[in-house]
Scaffold this active site. Sequence first.
Site, PDB file in Angstrom:
ATOM      1  N   SER A 244       0.858  -1.184   0.000  1.00  0.00           N
ATOM      2  CA  SER A 244       0.000   0.000   0.000  1.00  0.00           C
ATOM      3  C   SER A 244       0.894   1.233   0.000  1.00  0.00           C
ATOM      4  CB  SER A 244      -0.910  -0.034   1.227  1.00  0.00           C
ATOM      5  OG  SER A 244      -0.687   1.071   2.039  1.00  0.00           O
TER       6      SER A 244
ATOM      7  N   ALA B 185     -15.779   2.004   7.905  1.00  0.00           N
ATOM      8  CA  ALA B 185     -16.906   2.920   8.093  1.00  0.00           C
ATOM      9  C   ALA B 185     -18.172   2.377   7.438  1.00  0.00           C
ATOM     10  CB  ALA B 185     -16.566   4.288   7.510  1.00  0.00           C
ATOM     11  N   GLY B 186     -18.106   1.159   6.888  1.00  0.00           N
ATOM     12  CA  GLY B 186     -19.287   0.603   6.222  1.00  0.00           C
ATOM     13  C   GLY B 186     -19.528   1.258   4.867  1.00  0.00           C
TER      14      GLY B 186
ATOM     15  N   SER C 199     -15.036  -0.115   1.548  1.00  0.00           N
ATOM     16  CA  SER C 199     -13.637   0.010   1.135  1.00  0.00           C
ATOM     17  C   SER C 199     -13.154  -1.307   0.532  1.00  0.00           C
ATOM     18  CB  SER C 199     -12.758   0.413   2.317  1.00  0.00           C
ATOM     19  OG  SER C 199     -12.927  -0.502   3.374  1.00  0.00           O
TER      20      SER C 199
ATOM     21  N   ASP D  51     -22.339  -4.326  -3.378  1.00  0.00           N
ATOM     22  CA  ASP D  51     -21.221  -3.385  -3.243  1.00  0.00           C
ATOM     23  C   ASP D  51     -20.321  -3.406  -4.480  1.00  0.00           C
ATOM     24  OD1 ASP D  51     -22.375  -3.101  -0.814  1.00  0.00           O
ATOM     25  OD2 ASP D  51     -20.808  -4.107   0.319  1.00  0.00           O
TER      26      ASP D  51
ATOM     27  N   TYR E 227     -24.117 -11.502  10.088  1.00  0.00           N
ATOM     28  CA  TYR E 227     -24.546 -11.335   8.698  1.00  0.00           C
ATOM     29  C   TYR E 227     -24.983 -12.688   8.134  1.00  0.00           C
ATOM     30  CZ  TYR E 227     -24.244  -9.744   3.795  1.00  0.00           C
ATOM     31  OH  TYR E 227     -24.511  -9.419   2.482  1.00  0.00           O
TER      32      TYR E 227
HETATM   33  C1  GAF Z   1     -22.728  -5.567   3.095  1.00  0.00           C
HETATM   34  C2  GAF Z   1     -22.686  -6.636   2.017  1.00  0.00           C
HETATM   35  F1  GAF Z   1     -21.427  -6.753   1.520  1.00  0.00           F
HETATM   36  C3  GAF Z   1     -23.669  -6.342   0.887  1.00  0.00           C
HETATM   37  O1  GAF Z   1     -23.693  -7.401  -0.029  1.00  0.00           O
HETATM   38  C4  GAF Z   1     -25.073  -6.060   1.431  1.00  0.00           C
HETATM   39  O2  GAF Z   1     -25.701  -7.260   1.824  1.00  0.00           O
HETATM   40  C5  GAF Z   1     -25.008  -5.058   2.578  1.00  0.00           C
HETATM   41  O3  GAF Z   1     -24.059  -5.441   3.582  1.00  0.00           O
HETATM   42  C6  GAF Z   1     -26.342  -4.881   3.233  1.00  0.00           C
HETATM   43  O4  GAF Z   1     -27.254  -4.346   2.337  1.00  0.00           O
HETATM   44  O5  GAF Z   1     -22.256  -4.347   2.615  1.00  0.00           O
END
Ligand code: GAF
Length: 371
Positions: free
Chosen positions: A56, A108-109, A112, A157, A209
Amino acid sequence: MSEWLSPDVIASAPGRVNLIGEHIDYSQGFVLPFAISYRTTASLRRRDDQVIRVRSKQRLDDVVTSSISELAPGSQGGWERYVLGVIWSLGIKEGVDIEIDGDVPLGAGLSSSAALECAVAIGLSEMFSLGLSKKELALLTQKAENQYVGVPCGIMDQSVSLMAEAGAALLLDCRDLSTTLVPFDLGASGLELLIIDTQAHHALVDGEYAKRRQACESACTKLQIASLRDLDLATLIADRDSLNDEEFKRAHHAVSEMARTLEAVVVLRQKDFVALGRLITQSHVSLRDDYEISCAELNCAVDVALAHGALGARMVGGGFGGSAIALAGQSQIEEIKGAIAEAFKSASFREPRFFTSLPSEGAKVIKRLDR
Ligand code: GAF
């Protein structure tokens, strides 16, 4: 160690914010994210051996060295696994040097990790002339994250990081990855989307998750449907007794969130931001109460933003920390930021960080240098 020579290809990809449509990508729903202006850059150079080197720009002396034959799903390591996983999932058979740079806030969601995967993927595709479409790259980068890194993420994402366009939110149908751009120009209406990074822990890898995904899948098995996309609210309520409480609540979120997302597209096209704000807040309530993935910091950020005049606010991303968004008049943003910072201090939470971003363009090749 041999020196780093100038790159053959430089590519970049953005992080994302999801306006609405949370935790429904893996239920084949509709999601409405946009790319943020914070990006990750990958500089790549071909090697004439089988060695892979990754570093990096922030820590130039910290070089991770591997080789094509060593790439294997489930390998231990740190952030470089997101890079190695993409080399593996794209089936690259030659060595490569990759240097990473960027400003997507970490933890930070704001995706990244997808920004990193997609910058590397689009760079590799260009450098090795693989001719992969953005849809193919989305599936391959998701495969890298699912199988190589071991995070059971959905497809949202990576898709938005690759396919987003400036000035628009991306309506993505997660069943077939078809997309529609929805113009999203808040500034012209005197509005802004504030991103509040709570700095609370983002526990996507921790199993919660995966548990949400499993509850959705077991609800589908019991209701004999392929995905929650095939369910409507009336049928869910009529069949309530065939599900346990957890399955019912998770399915209730998914089905109602899919409807809210489609409604959000309608009101966004009408520039009805009051209605959009209401849907955003309803999404938060559903994620908090039905999906149970919010946390004290996210709820505090949302409640304080709403109390100080935001049209809507909600947690975004995987949950259990990370960021919230607040849709508000430009003139109210400073007051909202101050009130959230104050509330976090009184609650002894970590100090929040604030960002804002216009909808930005997706992944691209910045430079191809001939040698
Ligand atoms: C994370 C996951 F990577 C996505 O695929 C999605 O499910 C999200 O959570 C929730 O909407 O970012």
